[in-house]
Motif scaffolding. Structure first.
Motif, PDB file in Angstrom:
ATOM      1  N   GLY A   1      -5.684  14.754   0.446  1.00  0.00           N
ATOM      2  CA  GLY A   1      -3.886  15.473   0.923  1.00  0.00           C
ATOM      3  C   GLY A   1      -3.716  17.076   0.983  1.00  0.00           C
ATOM      4  N   ARG A   2      -5.250  17.901   1.874  1.00  0.00           N
ATOM      5  CA  ARG A   2      -5.395  18.906   1.949  1.00  0.00           C
ATOM      6  C   ARG A   2      -6.782  19.077   3.386  1.00  0.00           C
ATOM      7  NH1 ARG A   2      -3.553  22.054  -1.658  1.00  0.00           N
ATOM      8  NH2 ARG A   2      -2.905  21.784  -3.194  1.00  0.00           N
ATOM      9  N   SER A   3      -7.223  17.571   3.343  1.00  0.00           N
ATOM     10  CA  SER A   3      -7.843  17.842   4.610  1.00  0.00           C
ATOM     11  C   SER A   3      -7.862  17.389   5.726  1.00  0.00           C
ATOM     12  CB  SER A   3      -9.893  17.026   4.569  1.00  0.00           C
ATOM     13  OG  SER A   3      -9.889  17.812   3.339  1.00  0.00           O
ATOM     14  N   SER A   4      -7.654  17.396   6.646  1.00  0.00           N
ATOM     15  CA  SER A   4      -7.587  16.939   8.178  1.00  0.00           C
ATOM     16  C   SER A   4      -7.218  16.119   8.175  1.00  0.00           C
ATOM     17  CB  SER A   4      -8.642  17.648   9.539  1.00  0.00           C
ATOM     18  OG  SER A   4      -9.796  16.540   9.670  1.00  0.00           O
ATOM     19  N   ILE A   5      -6.415  15.486   9.109  1.00  0.00           N
ATOM     20  CA  ILE A   5      -5.854  14.002   9.262  1.00  0.00           C
ATOM     21  C   ILE A   5      -6.675  13.251   9.892  1.00  0.00           C
ATOM     22  CG2 ILE A   5      -4.475  12.223  11.003  1.00  0.00           C
ATOM     23  CD1 ILE A   5      -2.769  14.409   8.191  1.00  0.00           C
TER      24      ILE A   5
ATOM     25  N   THR B   1      -1.671  27.877   2.321  1.00  0.00           N
ATOM     26  CA  THR B   1      -2.101  28.257   2.918  1.00  0.00           C
ATOM     27  C   THR B   1      -2.960  27.641   3.800  1.00  0.00           C
ATOM     28  OG1 THR B   1      -4.354  28.793   2.142  1.00  0.00           O
ATOM     29  CG2 THR B   1      -3.448  26.891   1.274  1.00  0.00           C
ATOM     30  N   THR B   2      -3.326  28.523   4.909  1.00  0.00           N
ATOM     31  CA  THR B   2      -3.388  28.616   6.275  1.00  0.00           C
ATOM     32  C   THR B   2      -4.628  28.160   6.648  1.00  0.00           C
ATOM     33  OG1 THR B   2      -3.737  31.009   6.840  1.00  0.00           O
ATOM     34  CG2 THR B   2      -1.626  30.139   7.278  1.00  0.00           C
ATOM     35  N   SER B   3      -5.551  28.481   5.204  1.00  0.00           N
ATOM     36  CA  SER B   3      -6.748  27.741   5.866  1.00  0.00           C
ATOM     37  C   SER B   3      -7.012  26.702   5.383  1.00  0.00           C
ATOM     38  CB  SER B   3      -8.231  28.762   4.434  1.00  0.00           C
ATOM     39  OG  SER B   3      -7.377  27.966   2.781  1.00  0.00           O
ATOM     40  N   GLU B   4      -6.399  26.140   4.814  1.00  0.00           N
ATOM     41  CA  GLU B   4      -5.689  24.866   4.663  1.00  0.00           C
ATOM     42  C   GLU B   4      -6.056  23.585   5.822  1.00  0.00           C
ATOM     43  OE1 GLU B   4      -2.383  21.811   2.974  1.00  0.00           O
ATOM     44  OE2 GLU B   4      -3.712  22.963   1.417  1.00  0.00           O
ATOM     45  N   PRO B   5      -6.810  22.710   6.238  1.00  0.00           N
ATOM     46  CA  PRO B   5      -7.102  22.427   7.518  1.00  0.00           C
ATOM     47  C   PRO B   5      -5.611  21.440   7.744  1.00  0.00           C
ATOM     48  CG  PRO B   5      -9.266  21.803   6.412  1.00  0.00           C
ATOM     49  CD  PRO B   5      -8.304  22.578   5.460  1.00  0.00           C
ATOM     50  N   LEU B   6      -5.213  20.621   6.554  1.00  0.00           N
ATOM     51  CA  LEU B   6      -3.673  19.553   6.785  1.00  0.00           C
ATOM     52  C   LEU B   6      -2.592  20.765   7.600  1.00  0.00           C
ATOM     53  CD1 LEU B   6      -2.010  16.637   6.525  1.00  0.00           C
ATOM     54  CD2 LEU B   6      -1.979  17.689   4.146  1.00  0.00           C
TER      55      LEU B   6
ATOM     56  N   LEU C   1       0.684  -1.449   0.410  1.00  0.00           N
ATOM     57  CA  LEU C   1       0.263   0.265  -0.210  1.00  0.00           C
ATOM     58  C   LEU C   1       1.060   1.189  -0.099  1.00  0.00           C
ATOM     59  CD1 LEU C   1      -2.733  -0.950   2.226  1.00  0.00           C
ATOM     60  CD2 LEU C   1      -3.168  -2.146   0.184  1.00  0.00           C
ATOM     61  N   TRP C   2       0.344   2.110  -0.905  1.00  0.00           N
ATOM     62  CA  TRP C   2       1.531   3.504  -1.042  1.00  0.00           C
ATOM     63  C   TRP C   2      -0.323   4.562  -0.639  1.00  0.00           C
ATOM     64  CZ3 TRP C   2       5.923   4.250  -2.279  1.00  0.00           C
ATOM     65  CH2 TRP C   2       7.488   3.055  -2.713  1.00  0.00           C
ATOM     66  N   ILE C   3       0.467   5.512   0.844  1.00  0.00           N
ATOM     67  CA  ILE C   3      -0.374   6.252   1.138  1.00  0.00           C
ATOM     68  C   ILE C   3       0.510   7.723   0.933  1.00  0.00           C
ATOM     69  CG2 ILE C   3      -1.572   7.247   3.368  1.00  0.00           C
ATOM     70  CD1 ILE C   3      -1.211   4.595   4.371  1.00  0.00           C
ATOM     71  N   ASN C   4      -0.135   8.308   0.132  1.00  0.00           N
ATOM     72  CA  ASN C   4      -0.032   9.883  -0.192  1.00  0.00           C
ATOM     73  C   ASN C   4       0.573  10.788   0.506  1.00  0.00           C
ATOM     74  OD1 ASN C   4      -2.483   9.581  -1.766  1.00  0.00           O
ATOM     75  ND2 ASN C   4      -2.423  11.939  -0.642  1.00  0.00           N
ATOM     76  N   GLY C   5       1.201  12.448   0.089  1.00  0.00           N
ATOM     77  CA  GLY C   5       1.057  13.947   0.898  1.00  0.00           C
ATOM     78  C   GLY C   5       0.649  14.747   0.967  1.00  0.00           C
ATOM     79  N   ARG C   6       0.643  15.400   1.104  1.00  0.00           N
ATOM     80  CA  ARG C   6       0.103  16.645   0.801  1.00  0.00           C
ATOM     81  C   ARG C   6      -0.455  16.884  -0.340  1.00  0.00           C
ATOM     82  NH1 ARG C   6       1.533  22.238   0.427  1.00  0.00           N
ATOM     83  NH2 ARG C   6      -0.297  23.292   0.841  1.00  0.00           N
ATOM     84  N   THR C   7      -1.299  17.485  -1.040  1.00  0.00           N
ATOM     85  CA  THR C   7      -1.841  17.416  -2.303  1.00  0.00           C
ATOM     86  C   THR C   7      -2.707  16.617  -2.634  1.00  0.00           C
ATOM     87  OG1 THR C   7       0.270  17.042  -3.824  1.00  0.00           O
ATOM     88  CG2 THR C   7      -0.084  19.510  -2.437  1.00  0.00           C
ATOM     89  N   GLY C   8      -2.834  15.212  -2.973  1.00  0.00           N
ATOM     90  CA  GLY C   8      -3.344  13.990  -3.347  1.00  0.00           C
ATOM     91  C   GLY C   8      -2.734  14.342  -4.780  1.00  0.00           C
ATOM     92  N   GLY C   9      -3.967  13.615  -5.451  1.00  0.00           N
ATOM     93  CA  GLY C   9      -3.625  13.952  -6.802  1.00  0.00           C
ATOM     94  C   GLY C   9      -4.857  12.490  -7.757  1.00  0.00           C
ATOM     95  N   GLY C  10      -4.369  11.167  -6.686  1.00  0.00           N
ATOM     96  CA  GLY C  10      -4.641  10.160  -6.929  1.00  0.00           C
ATOM     97  C   GLY C  10      -6.832  10.320  -6.642  1.00  0.00           C
ATOM     98  N   VAL C  11      -7.648   9.237  -7.531  1.00  0.00           N
ATOM     99  CA  VAL C  11      -8.435   9.424  -7.078  1.00  0.00           C
ATOM    100  C   VAL C  11      -9.273   8.221  -6.373  1.00  0.00           C
ATOM    101  CG1 VAL C  11     -10.738   8.363  -8.385  1.00  0.00           C
ATOM    102  CG2 VAL C  11      -8.436   9.148  -9.980  1.00  0.00           C
ATOM    103  N   ILE C  12      -9.644   9.116  -5.323  1.00  0.00           N
ATOM    104  CA  ILE C  12      -9.841   7.942  -3.876  1.00  0.00           C
ATOM    105  C   ILE C  12     -10.768   7.818  -4.336  1.00  0.00           C
ATOM    106  CG2 ILE C  12     -11.908   8.622  -2.040  1.00  0.00           C
ATOM    107  CD1 ILE C  12     -10.244  11.959  -1.978  1.00  0.00           C
ATOM    108  N   GLY C  13     -10.178   6.369  -3.669  1.00  0.00           N
ATOM    109  CA  GLY C  13     -11.948   4.749  -3.975  1.00  0.00           C
ATOM    110  C   GLY C  13     -10.784   4.399  -4.909  1.00  0.00           C
ATOM    111  N   ASN C  14     -10.287   4.922  -5.763  1.00  0.00           N
ATOM    112  CA  ASN C  14      -9.087   3.534  -7.133  1.00  0.00           C
ATOM    113  C   ASN C  14      -7.633   4.051  -6.154  1.00  0.00           C
ATOM    114  OD1 ASN C  14      -8.826   2.342  -8.723  1.00  0.00           O
ATOM    115  ND2 ASN C  14      -9.380   4.440 -10.633  1.00  0.00           N
ATOM    116  N   TYR C  15      -7.876   2.180  -6.093  1.00  0.00           N
ATOM    117  CA  TYR C  15      -6.538   1.527  -5.515  1.00  0.00           C
ATOM    118  C   TYR C  15      -5.907   1.632  -6.734  1.00  0.00           C
ATOM    119  CZ  TYR C  15      -8.825   0.997  -1.196  1.00  0.00           C
ATOM    120  OH  TYR C  15     -10.142   1.298  -0.549  1.00  0.00           O
TER     121      TYR C  15
END
Length: 290
Positions: A64-68, A160-165, A26-40
């Motif tokens: 990659g942007r919402s809270s942990i 950006t400080t408005s980003e929960p992450l 399993l590969w777990i991405n970091g900030r900004t994301g980019g992959g399709v959520i739910g599509n492994y």
């Protein structure tokens, strides 16, 4: 004869159980994301999906942007899918993916989990395979540029400080978010890059441009400390393995430095091509995650 048939049947059932056991990476991405959520099978964050990166590799995508706390459910879905029953997982993380996995294991790794069939619906949830277990079957974790200790770039509002992450990745917040020593006995092997960049101005000690050695090296404490490569006279050494660092700082339990970028060759970004410090972890996963 009846006893013989019974023994043969039991043997066939046992063999079938062994045959159905599968290992996943399993590969777990970091900030900004980019992959399709739910599509492994969506590896957009990392690079070309055809690149070898461990047995039966799966991309555990989150935004990659919402809270942990809000994104942990996506990791739990993936762990339930592929790391329960007879199946086992190897896990690789990048940057905030380390914080997300650490949080998930500390808070949910001792909970009852339904065993799943490794067949995912479009939302990333797999069907039940029958029965339950405690926690997940994880062999080990390899963390590239781990953010378990947070980043000073978040502290100064470089993003950006408005980003929960960003709020979660502040050094004091990340370090107080969960018990980093509670990994459920699973080893985190840390990979720390040191090529630096513009962000190095505010990052203490050696860094990859986003994460300083104190975080990428899994160093314990309530705040970051300045750590460097051997030979730097103005900074204590980040030491390999579980050994205390020069100056006395220690790693969290079940955290071990597997790679320290002594040549200052590896940066933070994947560059959409499995690059930077991720390239070192990808190579390790290809050879060891089988």
């Amino acid at each position: 004869m009846r006893l013989l048939r019974t023994l043969v049947a039991l043997c066939l059932l046992a063999c079938a159980g062994l045959a159905s056991a599968t290992n996943y990476t399993l590969w777990i991405n970091g900030r900004t994301g980019g992959g399709v959520i739910g599509n492994y099978d969506s590896f957009n964050y990392w690079g070309p999906a055809a690149v070898a990166a461990g047995v039966n590799k799966k991309a555990v995508n989150w935004d990659g942007r919402s809270s942990i706390a809000s994104q942990s459910v996506l990791v739990r879905n993936a762990l339930d899918c592929f790391c329960t029953g007879n199946n086992w997982c190897y896990i690789a993380t990048h940057s905030a993916g380390d914080l997300l996995l650490g949080y998930t294991l500390a808070n949910y790794g001792g909970s009852a989990r339904m065993r799943k069939n490794a067949v995912a619906a479009s939302n990333g949830v797999c069907g039940n395979a029958g029965g339950a277990q405690t926690g997940w079957n994880i062999k080990w974790v390899r963390a590239a540029a781990g953010s378990g200790g947070g980043s000073e770039l978040a502290d100064i509002g470089a993003w950006t400080t408005s980003e929960p992450l960003v709020q979660d990745v502040k050094t004091s917040t990340a370090r107080a978010m969960y018990n980093h020593n509670e990994t459920r006995g699973i080893w985190f092997y840390m990979y720390a890059g040191a090529s630096g960049g513009l962000g190095s101005v505010v990052l203490p000690g050696q860094d990859d441009g986003v994460e300083a050695y104190h975080s990428a090296g899994g160093v314990a404490g309530s705040s970051g400390t300045s750590l460097c490569n051997p030979g730097d006279w103005f900074c204590n050494d980040l030491r390999l393995g579980t050994e205390p660092n020069q100056g006395g700082s220690t790693k969290w339990a079940y955290h071990s430095v597997a790679f320290r970028d002594d040549g200052e060759d590896y940066g933070h970004s994947t560059l959409g091509n499995w690059s930077g410090i991720v390239s070192v972890v990808r190579s390790a996963m290809e050879s060891a995650a089988r």
